[in-house]
Design a protein around this motif. Sequence first.
Motif, mmCIF file in Angstrom:
data_model
loop_
_atom_site.group_PDB
_atom_site.id
_atom_site.type_symbol
_atom_site.label_atom_id
_atom_site.label_comp_id
_atom_site.label_asym_id
_atom_site.label_seq_id
_atom_site.Cartn_x
_atom_site.Cartn_y
_atom_site.Cartn_z
ATOM 1 N N ILE A 242 -0.355 -22.768 0.346
ATOM 2 C CA ILE A 242 -0.912 -24.297 0.475
ATOM 3 C C ILE A 242 -2.259 -24.112 1.459
ATOM 4 O O ILE A 242 -2.071 -23.916 2.421
ATOM 5 C CB ILE A 242 0.239 -25.123 1.025
ATOM 6 C CG1 ILE A 242 1.250 -25.336 0.082
ATOM 7 C CG2 ILE A 242 -0.560 -26.478 1.115
ATOM 8 C CD1 ILE A 242 2.331 -26.096 0.574
ATOM 9 N N LYS A 243 -3.159 -24.358 0.703
ATOM 10 C CA LYS A 243 -4.536 -24.281 1.597
ATOM 11 C C LYS A 243 -4.589 -25.274 2.471
ATOM 12 O O LYS A 243 -3.910 -26.332 2.312
ATOM 13 C CB LYS A 243 -5.859 -24.463 0.583
ATOM 14 C CG LYS A 243 -6.041 -22.723 -0.297
ATOM 15 C CD LYS A 243 -7.180 -23.169 -1.196
ATOM 16 C CE LYS A 243 -7.564 -21.723 -1.845
ATOM 17 N NZ LYS A 243 -6.413 -21.470 -2.940
ATOM 18 N N ALA A 244 -5.143 -24.993 3.834
ATOM 19 C CA ALA A 244 -5.172 -25.955 4.874
ATOM 20 C C ALA A 244 -6.709 -26.703 4.976
ATOM 21 O O ALA A 244 -7.695 -25.977 5.049
ATOM 22 C CB ALA A 244 -4.919 -25.308 6.114
ATOM 23 N N LEU A 245 -6.650 -27.932 4.682
ATOM 24 C CA LEU A 245 -7.704 -28.641 4.938
ATOM 25 C C LEU A 245 -7.821 -29.166 6.425
ATOM 26 O O LEU A 245 -6.793 -29.877 6.717
ATOM 27 C CB LEU A 245 -7.820 -29.938 3.930
ATOM 28 C CG LEU A 245 -8.257 -29.922 2.559
ATOM 29 C CD1 LEU A 245 -7.577 -28.818 1.923
ATOM 30 C CD2 LEU A 245 -8.349 -31.218 1.889
ATOM 31 N N ILE A 246 -8.616 -28.702 6.942
ATOM 32 C CA ILE A 246 -8.752 -29.248 8.646
ATOM 33 C C ILE A 246 -9.610 -30.402 8.816
ATOM 34 O O ILE A 246 -10.686 -30.251 8.388
ATOM 35 C CB ILE A 246 -9.531 -27.930 9.325
ATOM 36 C CG1 ILE A 246 -8.424 -26.789 9.198
ATOM 37 C CG2 ILE A 246 -9.812 -28.275 11.023
ATOM 38 C CD1 ILE A 246 -8.918 -25.555 10.089
ATOM 39 N N ARG A 247 -8.939 -31.318 9.276
ATOM 40 C CA ARG A 247 -9.405 -32.743 9.152
ATOM 41 C C ARG A 247 -10.261 -33.289 10.552
ATOM 42 O O ARG A 247 -9.563 -32.892 11.532
ATOM 43 C CB ARG A 247 -8.599 -33.665 8.848
ATOM 44 C CG ARG A 247 -8.702 -35.305 8.720
ATOM 45 C CD ARG A 247 -7.684 -36.122 8.216
ATOM 46 N NE ARG A 247 -6.417 -35.545 9.179
ATOM 47 C CZ ARG A 247 -5.206 -36.338 8.864
ATOM 48 N NH1 ARG A 247 -4.896 -37.005 7.758
ATOM 49 N NH2 ARG A 247 -4.128 -36.220 9.540
ATOM 50 N N GLU A 248 -11.327 -33.870 10.413
ATOM 51 C CA GLU A 248 -11.752 -34.697 11.472
ATOM 52 C C GLU A 248 -12.416 -35.729 11.228
ATOM 53 O O GLU A 248 -13.591 -35.893 10.436
ATOM 54 C CB GLU A 248 -12.771 -33.675 12.061
ATOM 55 C CG GLU A 248 -13.216 -34.399 13.516
ATOM 56 C CD GLU A 248 -12.382 -33.813 14.738
ATOM 57 O OE1 GLU A 248 -12.613 -34.211 15.965
ATOM 58 O OE2 GLU A 248 -11.495 -33.357 14.526
ATOM 59 N N GLY A 249 -11.763 -36.861 11.231
ATOM 60 C CA GLY A 249 -12.097 -38.303 10.923
ATOM 61 C C GLY A 249 -12.380 -39.017 12.182
ATOM 62 O O GLY A 249 -12.478 -38.606 13.085
ATOM 63 N N SER A 250 -12.343 -40.358 11.818
ATOM 64 C CA SER A 250 -12.575 -41.260 13.027
ATOM 65 C C SER A 250 -11.234 -41.262 13.801
ATOM 66 O O SER A 250 -11.353 -41.408 15.379
ATOM 67 C CB SER A 250 -12.888 -42.637 12.481
ATOM 68 O OG SER A 250 -14.023 -42.613 12.063
ATOM 69 N N THR A 251 -9.798 -41.587 13.407
ATOM 70 C CA THR A 251 -8.728 -41.650 14.237
ATOM 71 C C THR A 251 -8.063 -40.323 13.972
ATOM 72 O O THR A 251 -7.100 -39.885 14.815
ATOM 73 C CB THR A 251 -7.664 -42.803 13.650
ATOM 74 O OG1 THR A 251 -7.612 -42.640 12.290
ATOM 75 C CG2 THR A 251 -8.485 -44.223 14.023
ATOM 76 N N GLU A 252 -8.147 -39.442 12.974
ATOM 77 C CA GLU A 252 -7.251 -38.291 13.229
ATOM 78 C C GLU A 252 -8.342 -37.113 13.340
ATOM 79 O O GLU A 252 -8.853 -36.559 12.549
ATOM 80 C CB GLU A 252 -6.949 -37.986 11.589
ATOM 81 C CG GLU A 252 -6.312 -39.127 10.812
ATOM 82 C CD GLU A 252 -7.307 -40.038 10.295
ATOM 83 O OE1 GLU A 252 -8.500 -39.640 9.908
ATOM 84 O OE2 GLU A 252 -6.908 -41.296 9.909
#
Length: 587
Positions: A242-252
């Motif tokens: 499962i590929k990992a999407l590394i997230r950087e949002g406003s709250t996450e």
Amino acid sequence: MKEQLQALVQELRTASGQEPADLHVTNVHILDVFTDTVYPGSLVIKNGKIVAINPGWHVQARESFDGQGMYAVPGFMDAHVHIETTLLTPEALASAIVPWGTTTMFVDAMEIANVAGLEGLKALVHNNASLPFRIYLEVPSRVPTAPGLETTGGVLGVEEVTELLGSDLAASLGELDPSKVLSSREEYLAKILSARANGKVCNGHAIGLDWDKLNVYAAAGLSDCHESVVYEELFERLRLGIKALIREGSTERNLEELMKGVIAHNLPTENLLFCTDDKHVNDIFAEGHISYNIQKAIDLGLEPITAIKMATINIAKHFRLDHQIGAIAPGRYADLVLLESLEQIKPVYVFKQGQLVAERGQLKKELTGKYPEFLNSTVKLSPDFKPADFAVPASGKQAKVRVINLYPDQIINFTTEEWLEIKNGQVQIDVEKDILKLAVVERYGKNGWVGVGFVRGFKLNSGALASSVSHDHHNIVIVGTNDQDMYLAAREIERNQGAFVAVRNGKVLGTLPLPIAGLMSPLPAVQVMEQINKLNEVAKVLGTDLPAPFMTLSFVSLPTVPELGLTDQGLIDVLGHCVIPVIIETA
């Protein structure tokens, strides 16, 4: 087919020097994502595609562009985003993201689909060809997200999903939460099979799964996940393919924790991708878009080429589109970003399909979008709606209640059981303990239901905050210290046909109207940013110290993110997928 054949003949003739190019980009240092090298050269572009690099013949071109020795890198991509959560139309969003180098967005349009179904989704992407960035659709897989536990404005069944998956616009089946897969619900498995039949990958949302459940998830064909919070979760997902999407949002804010682990363990990165998921426009303007993910990874110690690949070729390969995008190579679209340095991700020039679309932080051409009238009238409160709908009735002196507790910088929450006072037959909030009321008001004019619970983490000392952006059902969500202000906030949202609202003592202190499906503003990005900033300051006056209180509010009721959710039907046990009582016992 005939037009495509003619275009290909033109491109091949140009590639061999027999026909003039449309554009010749000279004097650049080309980042090659296939060999992890940088070399000097020039690019020959025809019909929006790169057709030759460093040709051995004299280039004739209608236009030449001097790259001034800058680094030419592929246009950046966002592997998973909900455009609506930026609060902007795609046209307005362009001025925020394109100057930061984003030329491709993989968009799960489940938000507008939950509000307005298939027609709403089509309206969102109708102008794709004219945008200075390209949209690929992650076809919404769960509209509604929690069937039987929430009221939505639209529904996408197997037939609608299959129709969308067959289009060239579609890149994948959008994120599918674990409850649908682990319980082998045939409707959702049919959508997975439809994606496979169309050669499309299936996006995941594997939040909170242990190893055994991840096995089941992977076996179903879910191919990625953007919900890793700690390195161990990311590593487990990679081990199962499962590929990992590394997230950087406003709250996450997940990038720093995850990238530190990746770097410390010298983990291979070809299966790591960057995404924002949900990011407000003010944060994009202040920090950057996917460029921020790249820069932060570099600052943490990742090699610049490796970081750039996580925003380009890695994503293109995952979505099986690397023959079109993700690299500077013949046959690919000429989506380019020119940088003065690979260590400082500050785009100077941005090209989409061979057209200069942004220069030194500014979009070359501002866009406006036109949306159908039905999207401007989606908030329809029940004629019987009243302040008393926010009451939590109980007998006795005290009630033990379930409370949703926020985690900082995350959308997951945890449950506690708290004793609250009962007065006049109603359970009271406790401002000193930061236990406030949370309510979800059905806004589609279907049943008038109001779900009420309790939440800790907003720290309001007075008033109420409300939003018509409430994942994923997008009913009205309100946090408040008293029923009258909560009622007024809901009515203000109705008056504006969607909004963020702050209320105190019977007075509306601030409003950001969101009349397009109750999710987006028709205004330009800069104006929306200014209004959000003002509204966030007003929220601070009410006592909150959250950096993005309305983003937090929009996620707190989500019925698919553990441990608790809240919909118009009541308090949701996320893992149990059922409505549970707010009150446990009274005394």
